[in-house]
Design an enzyme around this catalytic site. Structure first.
Site, PDB file in Angstrom:
ATOM      1  N   HIS A   1       0.875  -1.202   0.026  1.00  0.00           N
ATOM      2  CA  HIS A   1       0.185  -0.155   0.162  1.00  0.00           C
ATOM      3  C   HIS A   1       0.879   1.232   0.058  1.00  0.00           C
ATOM      4  CE1 HIS A   1      -3.049   3.061   1.026  1.00  0.00           C
ATOM      5  NE2 HIS A   1      -3.971   2.428   0.717  1.00  0.00           N
TER       6      HIS A   1
ATOM      7  N   GLU B   1      -4.424   1.946  -7.258  1.00  0.00           N
ATOM      8  CA  GLU B   1      -4.643   2.993  -6.396  1.00  0.00           C
ATOM      9  C   GLU B   1      -3.723   4.380  -6.427  1.00  0.00           C
ATOM     10  OE1 GLU B   1      -6.793   1.426  -2.559  1.00  0.00           O
ATOM     11  OE2 GLU B   1      -4.712   1.905  -1.902  1.00  0.00           O
TER      12      GLU B   1
HETATM   13  P1  13P Z   1      -9.901   5.556   0.445  1.00  0.00           P
HETATM   14  O1  13P Z   1     -11.132   4.917  -0.075  1.00  0.00           O
HETATM   15  O2  13P Z   1     -10.336   6.375   1.821  1.00  0.00           O
HETATM   16  O3  13P Z   1      -9.702   6.804  -0.663  1.00  0.00           O
HETATM   17  O4  13P Z   1      -8.702   4.687   0.454  1.00  0.00           O
HETATM   18  C1  13P Z   1      -8.463   4.116  -0.318  1.00  0.00           C
HETATM   19  C2  13P Z   1      -7.185   3.109  -0.069  1.00  0.00           C
HETATM   20  O5  13P Z   1      -6.234   3.611   0.384  1.00  0.00           O
HETATM   21  C3  13P Z   1      -7.508   1.630   0.043  1.00  0.00           C
HETATM   22  O6  13P Z   1      -6.630   0.902   0.422  1.00  0.00           O
END
Ligand code: 13P
Length: 234
Positions: free
Chosen positions: A86, A158
């Site tokens: 992450h 992401e």
């Molecule tokens: P948000 O949905 O709060 O933007 O976070 C996304 C995330 O980092 C999931 O791993």
């Protein structure tokens, strides 16, 4: 569809107990819902409508590694999925793609499905570096894996500038990146993560390449999460 819930470092013990009671009421027609709670709550997991994931794993196996949790320990707690790489861990804890490669190998050995997060910063996006950044992240993270092992990984795209900001990419931007990922890793499932919510899901649904979502903030709001699931499935 896969809907993975990343609670991050949220909820106190009593709050987690109430939260689980709410999650037990969640219904879905065709989604595989995965809860990745904070590590201390993994052993409190008791839901039948949801599968269990972790937010991290050690790059080492069981042994003298203070503060770490190994893949074999997660497997012994019936953890089936694990978020890896992450951006918050890459940025705050200096986790590298080489570390992530070791973690993926440990997980696959214990039959835990890695959910590998990749994504670009705003600056990289503005400098047209998204493709090269993501290709590099995937290349190093999957080093020495067989095609069969690679196909078992779930990739969560992401964009870092989208996490927790309320901003989302256009469908064209998402699909360009997801098709790159599917080209690099044939057969993998691709998730989108970053400010996905019960309102923008109608827009996100237009993508033909999103196999599911990785939700941060929304994971903590079961009522809105139910609306998200209903809209995503219909
Ligand atoms: P948000 O949905 O709060 O933007 O976070 C996304 C995330 O980092 C999931 O791993």
């Amino acid at each position: 569809m896969i809907i993975a819930l990343n609670n991050k470092c949220n909820l106190l013990k009593d709050e987690f107990i109430s939260y689980q009671l709410e999650l037990a009421k969640l219904t879905s027609q065709k989604s595989n819902i995965i809860l990745c709670p904070s590590t201390p709550y993994i052993s409190m997991f008791n839901l039948e409508n949801i599968e269990l994931g972790s937010q991290n794993v050690s790059k080492n196996d069981i042994g003298a590694h203070t503060g770490e949790v190994s893949a074999s320990q997660l497997a012994s707690l019936n953890v089936k999925y694990c978020i890896i790489g992450h951006s918050e861990r890459r940025q705050e804890l200096y986790e590298t793609s080489d570390d992530i490669n070791l973690k993926i190998k440990n997980l696959l050995e214990k039959n835990i499905t890695p959910i590998l997060c990749v994504g670009e910063t705003k600056q990289e996006k503005d400098n047209a570096k998204t493709t090269s950044k993501i290709s590099k992240q995937i290349e190093i993270a999957t080093k020495d894996l067989t095609q069969d092992e690679k196909s078992k990984i779930i990739i969560a795209y992401e964009p870092i500038w989208s996490i927790g900001t309320g901003l989302i990419p256009t469908i064209e931007e998402i699909d360009t990146t997801l098709s790159l990922i599917k080209e690099l890793l044939p057969g993998v499932k691709t998730l989108y993560g970053g400010s996905a919510n019960e309102e923008n899901i109608e827009y996100l649904k237009k993508s033909e390449l999103i196999d599911g979502y990785l939700l941060g903030g929304l994971s903590l709001k079961p009522a809105k999460l139910q609306i998200f699931i209903n809209k995503a499935e219909n």
